[in-house]
Design an enzyme around this catalytic site. Structure first.
Site, PDB file in Angstrom:
ATOM      1  N   HIS A   1     -14.500   3.477   2.996  1.00  0.00           N
ATOM      2  CA  HIS A   1     -14.307   3.172   4.413  1.00  0.00           C
ATOM      3  C   HIS A   1     -14.784   1.786   4.760  1.00  0.00           C
ATOM      4  O   HIS A   1     -14.229   1.128   5.633  1.00  0.00           O
ATOM      5  CB  HIS A   1     -14.985   4.230   5.276  1.00  0.00           C
ATOM      6  CG  HIS A   1     -14.045   5.332   5.588  1.00  0.00           C
ATOM      7  ND1 HIS A   1     -14.183   6.609   5.125  1.00  0.00           N
ATOM      8  CD2 HIS A   1     -12.892   5.298   6.293  1.00  0.00           C
ATOM      9  CE1 HIS A   1     -13.174   7.327   5.533  1.00  0.00           C
ATOM     10  NE2 HIS A   1     -12.368   6.559   6.240  1.00  0.00           N
TER      11      HIS A   1
ATOM     12  N   CYS B  50       8.058  -5.279  -0.506  1.00  0.00           N
ATOM     13  CA  CYS B  50       6.885  -5.122   0.363  1.00  0.00           C
ATOM     14  C   CYS B  50       5.571  -5.074  -0.407  1.00  0.00           C
ATOM     15  O   CYS B  50       4.547  -4.685   0.137  1.00  0.00           O
ATOM     16  CB  CYS B  50       7.045  -3.880   1.235  1.00  0.00           C
ATOM     17  SG  CYS B  50       7.293  -2.364   0.311  1.00  0.00           S
TER      18      CYS B  50
HETATM   19  C1  PEP Z   1       3.799  -1.138  -3.704  1.00  0.00           C
HETATM   20  O1  PEP Z   1       3.599  -0.300  -4.579  1.00  0.00           O
HETATM   21  O2  PEP Z   1       4.137  -2.315  -3.926  1.00  0.00           O
HETATM   22  C2  PEP Z   1       3.638  -0.781  -2.287  1.00  0.00           C
HETATM   23  C3  PEP Z   1       3.996  -1.598  -1.329  1.00  0.00           C
HETATM   24  O3  PEP Z   1       3.052   0.419  -2.023  1.00  0.00           O
HETATM   25  P1  PEP Z   1       1.488   0.722  -2.140  1.00  0.00           P
HETATM   26  O4  PEP Z   1       0.792  -0.582  -2.393  1.00  0.00           O
HETATM   27  O5  PEP Z   1       1.109   1.331  -0.841  1.00  0.00           O
HETATM   28  O6  PEP Z   1       1.442   1.659  -3.281  1.00  0.00           O
END
Ligand code: PEP
Ligand code: MG
Length: 756
Positions: A359, A676
């Site tokens: 946290h 992303c």
């Molecule tokens: C990823 O795996 O690139 C992603 C955006 O998801 P997370 O980082 O939440 O696993």
């Protein structure tokens, strides 16, 4: 043999003082192998010498005073070759050099092994014997095994005892994992709890009523403290990372810890003892779990217990004279510590325990403070008020940094400030290259700072809304209504811009406190869509909440994580359709234009998917690459394992070529494509992705303007030439150095920073 080895290493790591630990070890090895001498030399990289640190057999005067060059003598040869050297008569060896001070004239046989940790020679362990003979295979195996284990213990010792500093008067470098990015420089402010349940001895009481009154008062004081903290933090944080304080308050309630403690008081224990018994039993249960996220909750419970204890004993935890600007350090930095110190001059946090799931790390990200978690063990007392550099990008802490390092990082911070000012100029402008190629920059939200501020970041919508956190900071699954309310706020923050919500992606390193998952290989196990399809009731509740929240906004897109099979997309789509049609009739929709069915997309995170893009293309409305997981799975490197973190790199040629293939295939099948993962928020990464043809990049809010600036200062056709060259390179190192060079050429050198 194994027992002897274990005992020697155990004693070594338990010894509080390095010199005596080494001395004890050489004596034990000499006895175990029945030889005439055992010695340990440690490497001093500043002067490139091995220093004789401990010996049972060589002259006492030689200890600390014997320095052998890295390329000198038999010791140097062992270090150079990085392999054992077993010779029957050392004196006859061409590389033998006589060192009178050690008095080894009578020692003929020599066996030396390097002590190597993570490819670095830390020292040499040698045994010697008067009798001229080859040491046996068993003896050699013993010394090699011991050296390998000693390397690990020494790597810790280097940290515990400040070995490097002691020998060289240089900077001490400690390694942890990044909990929150950014850089801070300042004195370390160490917080040691004033009271701890750990030190309470169990006692019975004489007056039950008084004890119950004391306990109730302490609970009420603690509850007020948490309310105050949450209230103060809510002025600077607007997202649900504050829910931790709600969880604390719930645990204090009658149904949980509070009630159990009262039972123990009724059984005859005094209040402190009752509290200790209850908290300890919770901690033991949590710590025994395999799941990372749940194990972290043990620390939350300890924090809660210690706070109640402090109130019971009326000893407030030490909120004393923090310096003007400081980096907070504690064995276990808790969310409540952050709450207490954030309004002083808090610049960053360092926690010896915890991970990026703690946290404290979640709050640090929300506060925009750099943080390092799980730093190697070190006596905290040694750190107080020492100057340090905290590099939240690489997870490194430099204690007592030398002047050149300080200069480098100060320069970096100045550059970061200057750059932040500079890039602010383009905040409201589109991300368009000099030759007119436009790309959408979107926000990754859900984990860090509030999406309410998102429009000011210059982002065009949300490319990834991680829904895990609202599920994590709870004691049970959030209700459909709770979810609807939250999602509505998110969708409302970006009217007319798309908001891509990812369905629950737990498992792997993210787990829910009320839904434990125990398995051997969590990253290859039950995670993401695999869990939610096995629990359609959870999936349906979530997508219903999303679709309901979308009523009137019409900017929702739903994204499916960890897809590895066509059937998963089919099944998820079927459930989303079911939710949509059920809601259409339940909500009695009159104006259908306000209630459109959301687009459905999938994440590309599992490498196998790349070979089936044609089939997937016909099933979904968009692809979004999760480059964090794609990198981990393509390279078979656990993204959270510090031991292999050097191997985890999205600029690995295999990853870049895979990303390029995805872009080509998506364009061939006309599927909109975004990315992303973290790669999108790095200047080199963003430019390469732009050249590959990614339409959208989604990143954390701090990087939007920076990437926008970079995009606005390049020409797509030049980036394509750079990309073509990058795709022909065969090593990660080559890619990094080439990209650094190219950014310099493009006048973007300021964007290349350490650790990126
Ligand atoms: C990823 O795996 O690139 C992603 C955006 O998801 P997370 O980082 O939440 O696993
Ligand atoms: Mg992922």
């Amino acid at each position: 043999m194994l027992t002897t080895l274990r005992r020697i290493i155990l004693e070594f790591s338990q010894n509080a003082d390095l010199e005596s630990a080494l001395f004890r070890m050489v004596t034990q090895v000499k006895t175990a192998l029945n030889t005439d001498c055992c010695s340990i030399y440690l490497a001093d990289y500043a002067t490139e010498h091995f220093v004789l640190m401990a010996s049972d057999g060589l002259a006492k005067d030689a200890l600390g005073n014997t320095r052998i060059g890295f390329s000198e003598g038999l010791v140097g040869l062992v270090g150079q070759r990085e392999e054992p050297l077993n010779i029957s008569d050392a004196h006859k060896h061409p590389q033998f050099i006589k060192t009178p001070i050690v008095q080894e004239d009578e020692l003929n046989a020599f066996l030396g092994t390097p002590i190597i940790h993570q490819r670095k020679v830390l020292g040499i362990l040698s045994i010697q014997q008067k009798e001229s003979r080859h040491f046996t295979e068993n003896e050699e195996a013993f010394v090699v095994t011991l050296s390998a284990q000693l390397a690990m213990a020494l790597a810790n010792a280097e940290v515990r005892y400040g070995l490097t500093e002691k020998n060289n008067q240089t900077t001490r470098q400690l390694k942890g994992v990044s909990g929150s990015s950014g850089v801070a420089i300042g004195p370390l402010f160490v917080i040691q709890p004033t009271v701890q349940l750990q030190s309470i001895t169990l006692e019975k009481h004489t007056d039950k009523e008084t004890e119950l009154v004391r306990f109730k008062q302490a609970i009420s004081d603690t509850r007020h403290e948490f309310e105050r903290m949450a209230e103060e933090l809510s002025r600077v944080i607007s997202d649900n990372s504050l829910d931790i304080f709600e969880m604390y308050k719930q645990l204090l309630g009658n149904a949980d810890i509070g009630h159990e403690v009262e039972n123990k008081i009724n059984d005859g224990w005094n209040t402190q003892s009752a509290l200790k018994l209850v908290v300890d039993s919770y901690v033991v249960q949590f710590e025994a779990l395999d799941d990372n996220y749940l194990r972290e909750r043990a620390s939350d419970i300890k924090d809660l217990g210690n706070r109640i204890l402090a109130n019971l004993l009326e000893k407030n935890s030490q909120v004393n004279e923090p310096l003007d600007a400081f980096i907070l350090v504690a064995e276990d930095v808790t969310a409540s510590m952050l709450a207490e110190y954030q309004h002083f001059g808090l610049q960053g946090i360092v926690s010896l325990t915890g991970s990026n799931n703690s946290h404290a790390a979640i709050l640090a990200r929300a506060l925009g403070l750099p943080a390092i978690m799980g730093v190697d063990k070190i006596p905290l007392g040694q750190l107080h008020k020492q100057t340090a550099i905290l590099d939240g990008y690489s997870g490194e802490l430099y204690v007592a940094p030398n002047d050149s390092l300080l200069k480098e990082y100060k320069h970096l911070i100045e550059e970061e400030y200057a750059l932040a000012d500079k890039v602010k100029q383009v905040e409201k402008l589109p991300a368009i290259t000099l030759d007119g190629k436009c790309i959408e920059l979107q926000l990754n939200a859900g984990l860090s700072s509030g999406f309410e501020h998102s429009s000011s970041t210059g982002a065009i919508g949300i490319g990834l809304y991680r829904t895990e956190i609202p599920f994590m900071n709870q004691s049970c699954f959030p209700s459909e209504q709770q979810q609807t309310d939250l999602y509505r706020q998110v969708l409302a923050a970006f009217p007319k811009k798309s908001v891509t919500m990812r369905t629950l992606d737990v498992g792997g390193d993210k787990a829910l406190p009320y839904f434990p998952i125990v398995e051997d290989n969590p990253f290859l196990g039950w995670r993401g869509i695999r869990i939610t399809l096995d629990h359609p009731e959870i999936f349906l509740q979530q997508v219903r909440a999303m679709i309901k929240a979308n009523y009137g906004h019409n900017n929702l897109e739903i994204m499916l994580p960890m897809i590895s099979n066509i059937s998963e997309v089919d099944e998820a789509t079927r459930l989303i359709n079911q939710a949509y049609y059920e809601l259409s009739s339940e909500l009695n929709i009159i104006d259908q234009s306000k209630f459109v069915k959301p687009k459905i997309g999938m994440m590309i995170e599992v490498p196998g998917v790349i070979f089936q893009l044609r089939e997937f293309a016909s099933k979904v409305d968009f692809f979004s690459v999760g480059s964090n997981d794609l990198t981990q799975y393509l390279l078979a490197v656990d993204r959270n394992n510090a031991q292999v973190s050097d191997l985890y790199d999205a600029y690995h040629p295999a990853v870049l070529r895979a990303l390029n293939t995805i872009a080509q295939e998506s364009s061939k099948y006309l599927v909109p494509l975004s990315l992303c993962g973290e790669l999108a928020s790095e200047p080199s990464g963003a430019l390469l992705l732009l050249a590959m043809g990614y339409d959208k990049l989604s990143m954390n809010p701090h990087n939007i303007s920076r990437i926008k600036w970079v995009v606005r200062h390049v020409e797509l056709h030049k980036m394509k030439v750079i990309l073509a060259h990058v795709l022909s390179l065969s090593s990660t190192k080559q890619v990094h150095s080439y990209m650094r060079e190219q950014l310099e050429h493009l006048g973007l050198g300021g964007f290349v920073r350490a650790g990126m």
